[in-house]
Design a protein around this motif. Sequence first.
Motif, PDB file in Angstrom:
ATOM      1  N   THR A   1       0.815  -1.304  -0.038  1.00 50.22           N
ATOM      2  CA  THR A   1      -0.065  -0.080  -0.048  1.00 50.22           C
ATOM      3  C   THR A   1       0.814   1.328   0.003  1.00 50.22           C
ATOM      4  N   GLN A   2       2.313   1.155   0.236  1.00 52.53           N
ATOM      5  CA  GLN A   2       3.082   2.191   0.257  1.00 52.53           C
ATOM      6  C   GLN A   2       3.875   2.294  -0.766  1.00 52.53           C
ATOM      7  N   LEU A   3       3.721   1.684  -1.951  1.00 49.56           N
ATOM      8  CA  LEU A   3       4.457   1.637  -3.241  1.00 49.56           C
ATOM      9  C   LEU A   3       4.695   3.005  -3.878  1.00 49.56           C
ATOM     10  N   LYS A   4       3.867   3.768  -3.630  1.00 49.99           N
ATOM     11  CA  LYS A   4       4.371   5.109  -4.199  1.00 49.99           C
ATOM     12  C   LYS A   4       5.316   5.521  -3.627  1.00 49.99           C
ATOM     13  N   ASP A   5       5.200   5.896  -2.386  1.00 39.18           N
ATOM     14  CA  ASP A   5       6.415   6.510  -1.445  1.00 39.18           C
ATOM     15  C   ASP A   5       7.582   5.660  -1.772  1.00 39.18           C
ATOM     16  N   LEU A   6       7.577   4.242  -1.784  1.00 37.73           N
ATOM     17  CA  LEU A   6       8.780   3.507  -1.915  1.00 37.73           C
ATOM     18  C   LEU A   6       9.537   3.726  -3.199  1.00 37.73           C
ATOM     19  N   THR A   7       8.349   3.833  -4.169  1.00 41.57           N
ATOM     20  CA  THR A   7       9.112   4.082  -5.612  1.00 41.57           C
ATOM     21  C   THR A   7       9.915   5.265  -5.527  1.00 41.57           C
ATOM     22  N   ARG A   8       9.432   6.349  -5.119  1.00 40.08           N
ATOM     23  CA  ARG A   8       9.914   7.709  -5.155  1.00 40.08           C
ATOM     24  C   ARG A   8      11.461   7.522  -4.454  1.00 40.08           C
ATOM     25  N   GLU A   9      11.450   7.034  -3.169  1.00 39.06           N
ATOM     26  CA  GLU A   9      12.697   6.439  -2.372  1.00 39.06           C
ATOM     27  C   GLU A   9      13.711   5.744  -3.128  1.00 39.06           C
ATOM     28  N   VAL A  10      13.280   4.807  -3.854  1.00 36.51           N
ATOM     29  CA  VAL A  10      14.140   3.959  -4.615  1.00 36.51           C
ATOM     30  C   VAL A  10      14.687   4.692  -5.855  1.00 36.51           C
ATOM     31  N   ARG A  11      13.978   5.437  -6.459  1.00 40.48           N
ATOM     32  CA  ARG A  11      14.318   6.473  -7.531  1.00 40.48           C
ATOM     33  C   ARG A  11      15.477   7.321  -6.857  1.00 40.48           C
ATOM     34  N   GLU A  12      15.188   7.903  -5.846  1.00 38.22           N
ATOM     35  CA  GLU A  12      16.264   8.809  -5.495  1.00 38.22           C
ATOM     36  C   GLU A  12      17.442   7.986  -4.861  1.00 38.22           C
ATOM     37  N   ARG A  13      17.353   6.956  -4.165  1.00 35.53           N
ATOM     38  CA  ARG A  13      18.415   6.252  -3.665  1.00 35.53           C
ATOM     39  C   ARG A  13      19.082   5.473  -4.696  1.00 35.53           C
ATOM     40  N   TRP A  14      18.727   4.911  -5.560  1.00 38.14           N
ATOM     41  CA  TRP A  14      19.352   4.024  -6.373  1.00 38.14           C
ATOM     42  C   TRP A  14      19.439   4.395  -7.766  1.00 38.14           C
ATOM     43  N   GLY A  15      18.703   5.671  -8.178  1.00 38.80           N
ATOM     44  CA  GLY A  15      18.907   6.108  -9.478  1.00 38.80           C
ATOM     45  C   GLY A  15      18.118   5.210 -10.571  1.00 38.80           C
ATOM     46  N   LEU A  16      17.114   4.648 -10.309  1.00 44.40           N
ATOM     47  CA  LEU A  16      16.274   3.768 -11.047  1.00 44.40           C
ATOM     48  C   LEU A  16      15.229   4.324 -11.335  1.00 44.40           C
ATOM     49  N   ARG A  17      14.876   3.925 -12.547  1.00 46.21           N
ATOM     50  CA  ARG A  17      13.515   4.585 -13.439  1.00 46.21           C
ATOM     51  C   ARG A  17      12.574   3.272 -13.685  1.00 46.21           C
ATOM     52  N   PHE A  18      11.415   3.697 -13.436  1.00 47.28           N
ATOM     53  CA  PHE A  18      10.161   2.590 -13.727  1.00 47.28           C
ATOM     54  C   PHE A  18       9.287   2.905 -14.781  1.00 47.28           C
ATOM     55  N   PRO A  19       9.662   2.551 -15.982  1.00 44.72           N
ATOM     56  CA  PRO A  19       8.643   2.853 -17.164  1.00 44.72           C
ATOM     57  C   PRO A  19       7.243   2.481 -17.072  1.00 44.72           C
ATOM     58  N   GLY A  20       6.365   3.280 -17.448  1.00 47.23           N
ATOM     59  CA  GLY A  20       4.935   2.865 -17.430  1.00 47.23           C
ATOM     60  C   GLY A  20       4.517   3.215 -16.033  1.00 47.23           C
TER      61      GLY A  20
END
Length: 67
Positions: free
Chosen positions: A48-67
Amino acid sequence: MRPDTSHWHSSVSYDYVDGLIASDLAWEWLRRNTNYQQDYSRGERRPTQLKDLTREVRERWGLRFPG
């Protein structure tokens, strides 16, 4: 002083790495990172907290999630 290589696996086990493209090589090492594994596990435990976690992962690991 030489590094201790007694715990390394056979280099034959890693021959496939020579044929990887940059993004595949980056993923190969990222997935072994214990801090990344912890972040990934957080997503599985709290979907349920994927939106926040996705943002954190993008910032911390420099990852992008297409789509």
